[in-house]
Design an enzyme around this catalytic site. Structure first.
Site, PDB file in Angstrom:
ATOM      1  N   GLY A 270       0.831  -1.190   0.000  1.00  0.00           N
ATOM      2  CA  GLY A 270       0.000   0.000   0.000  1.00  0.00           C
ATOM      3  C   GLY A 270       0.870   1.245   0.000  1.00  0.00           C
ATOM      4  CB  CYS A 271       0.478   4.533  -1.643  1.00  0.00           C
ATOM      5  SG  CYS A 271      -1.223   4.946  -1.184  1.00  0.00           S
ATOM      6  CG  ASN A 272      -1.515   5.978   2.952  1.00  0.00           C
ATOM      7  OD1 ASN A 272      -1.155   7.094   2.658  1.00  0.00           O
ATOM      8  ND2 ASN A 272      -2.746   5.550   2.712  1.00  0.00           N
TER       9      ASN A 272
ATOM     10  CB  ALA B 288       4.719   7.038   2.985  1.00  0.00           C
TER      11      ALA B 288
END
Length: 376
Positions: A177-179, A182
Site C-alpha cells: 500500500g502507498c501509505n 511511506a
C-alpha cells in the site's frame, strides 16, 4: 490458501528467469483495472518498459471502450479496446497485473495460477499482503486469500537481509500500500536500531486524492475541489495499519510496535507527505537517526536520504520512483520526527510493482523506472 512466502522466498541463484526476448520477443503483459489510478499508472510505466509488451488491457465498467477514451495520455503504439476481466481474457501472458478493489483479486488470481504455474501475477490490491488471517478479518471482514511475496525490495529484515532477496523467481507478488510504504521505510531502520520507542509511533499523512482511489466519496470530492483538508479512516481504522505493523515486526523481529495513524486528504492530485514521530530511546541525537537510515538505505537506488536540516516535499517526487526521507530529534521534547515523501502512484504503487517484477523476472531492478521527478 497459499503458503506464506515471507519465510520461503526464492533466491536469484536458483530461480533466475530467462527473458522471452531470447526466444523472439519481450515479456507479454496484461493489465487489469487500467481505467483506475493504480492500474493506469502501471500501464503508463509498462508502456515505456523495454523488456515488456502490454498485449491486453482489461477493465470492468470501462470494458468495451478504447484505451484512448479512458486514458488518452497512455501510448502503447496501438489503441486497444478494453476487454472484460475474465480468466479467458488473461490467458497466454507472462505477466498479469491486477489493479482491483480489495476482495476481488483472490479468486481470479487463484484460477490463473492454477492453470499456469509459470505466470507472474502482481496484485496491486490488498488481498495478498497480510500474513495473519486475523489481521485480514479484523480490517476487511472477509475470507483471507493467502500471503504472497511482498513487493517492497528495500524493506530491511531482522536477519540482516532485505525483502529484495525474496523476490527473484517469485510468481505471486503483493504490491504494498502507498501509505504503508511511506511510513514503513521511514520508521523501519529506527525501530530496528532501537533508537525510538516502538510503542509510541505516530504518523500523520497528507495524501493526494488519487491515494483514496476513484470512489465517489464526499470527502474525496471536496479534496478534488481544492481549498480544504479532510481526515479519513481516523481512530485506528485505516487498513494499512496492520500492513505497517507487520513490516515493522519483520524488520525488528519483535511485536512491540504500536501505531497511531491519521491520513488527511489534501487538495493535490498525487503525493504523500508522511510525518512520523516517536519518543527517542535515551540520549539519541539527529546524527544517530541519520546513521541508522544510511546503514539500511545508503546503497538503495530509489531511496534518497536528506542531510541534517533538510526535509522533503511531495513535488520533488511526482512521477519518480523515489522516496525522500529527512529526520531530526527535538531535544526539548525528546521526540524523533521522520518526514518522508513519495508519489503514491509511482513509488507507492505502480513503480513498486515494476521494480518487483523486474527482480522476479531476472531483469535489472531499475528497468523502466526513473528517479527524476516531473517539473513543477
Amino acid at each position: 490458501m497459499h503458503s506464506s512466502v515471507y519465510t520461503s522466498g526464492m533466491t536469484s541463484a536458483s530461480h533466475a528467469v530467462a527473458s522471452p526476448a531470447s526466444t523472439g520477443g519481450p515479456f507479454r503483459a496484461a493489465v487489469v483495472g487500467a481505467s483506475g489510478y493504480a492500474g493506469g499508472e502501471t500501464l503508463r510505466l509498462l508502456s515505456a518498459h523495454p523488456g515488456i509488451e502490454v498485449t491486453t488491457v482489461a477493465a470492468h465498467s470501462s470494458a468495451g471502450q478504447r484505451l484512448s477514451e479512458v486514458a488518452p495520455h497512455i501510448d502503447l503504439g496501438h489503441d486497444p479496446i478494453l476487454a472484460e476481466t475474465t480468466t479467458e481474457t488473461l490467458r497466454g501472458h507472462d505477466i498479469v497485473v491486477l489493479a482491483l478493489p480489495h476482495g476481488q483479486s483472490g479468486r481470479i488470481a487463484a484460477e490463473l495460477r492454477a492453470e499456469d504455474p509459470d505466470l507472474l501475477v502482481l496484485d496491486l490490491g490488498a488481498d495478498h499482503r497480510l500474513e495473519r488471517e486475523q489481521d485480514w478479518s479484523d480490517y476487511y471482514g472477509s475470507e483471507h486469500s493467502g500471503t504472497w511475496t511482498y513487493g517492497m525490495p528495500e524493506l530491511p529484515l531482522a536477519d540482516g537481509t532485505t525483502q529484495r532477496e525474496l523476490l527473484p523467481g517469485a510468481r505471486e507478488i503483493a504490491v504494498p500500500g502507498c501509505n504503508a510504504t511511506a511510513v514503513t521505510l521511514a520508521l523501519a531502520p529506527l525501530v530496528r536500531a532501537e533508537l525510538i520507542d516502538p510503542a509510541t509511533l505516530g504518523s500523520v499523512l497528507q495524501v493526494g486524492y488519487s491515494g483514496a482511489g476513484r470512489a465517489a466519496k464526499q470527502h474525496l470530492m471536496l479534496a478534488e475541489g481544492a481549498g480544504t483538508a479532510a481526515p479519513y479512516a481516523v481512530g485506528g481504522s485505516h487498513r494499512h495499519i496492520p500492513e505497517i505493523l507487520q513490516n515493522l515486526r519483520r524488520a525488528a523481529g519483535h511485536e512491540d510496535s504500536r501505531l497511531t495513524f491519521t491520513p488527511v486528504l489534501v487538495p493535490m492530485s498525487r503525493g504523500i507527505l508522511a510525518v512520523s514521530t516517536a519518543r527517542v530511546s535515551g540520549e539519541v541525537a539527529t546524527a544517530d537517526l541519520l546513521r541508522a537510515l544510511h546503514a539500511d538505505y545508503g546503497q538503495e537506488h530509489f531511496v534518497t536520504l536528506l542531510e541534517e536540516g533538510a526535509f522533503p516535499a511531495t513535488g520533488q517526487t511526482a512521477g519518480a520512483n523515489t522516496i525522500r526521507i529527512g529526520a531530526f530529534v527535538d531535544e526539548r521534547s525528546g521526540q524523533a520526527t521522520v518526514i518522508s515523501a513519495l508519489d503514491n502512484l509511482v513509488k507507492g504503487t505502480a513503480g513498486a510493482a515494476v521494480q518487483s517484477l523486474n527482480l522476479a523476472l531476472g531483469l535489472d531492478e531499475r528497468m523502466g523506472l526513473s528517479r527524476t521527478a516531473l517539473a513543477p
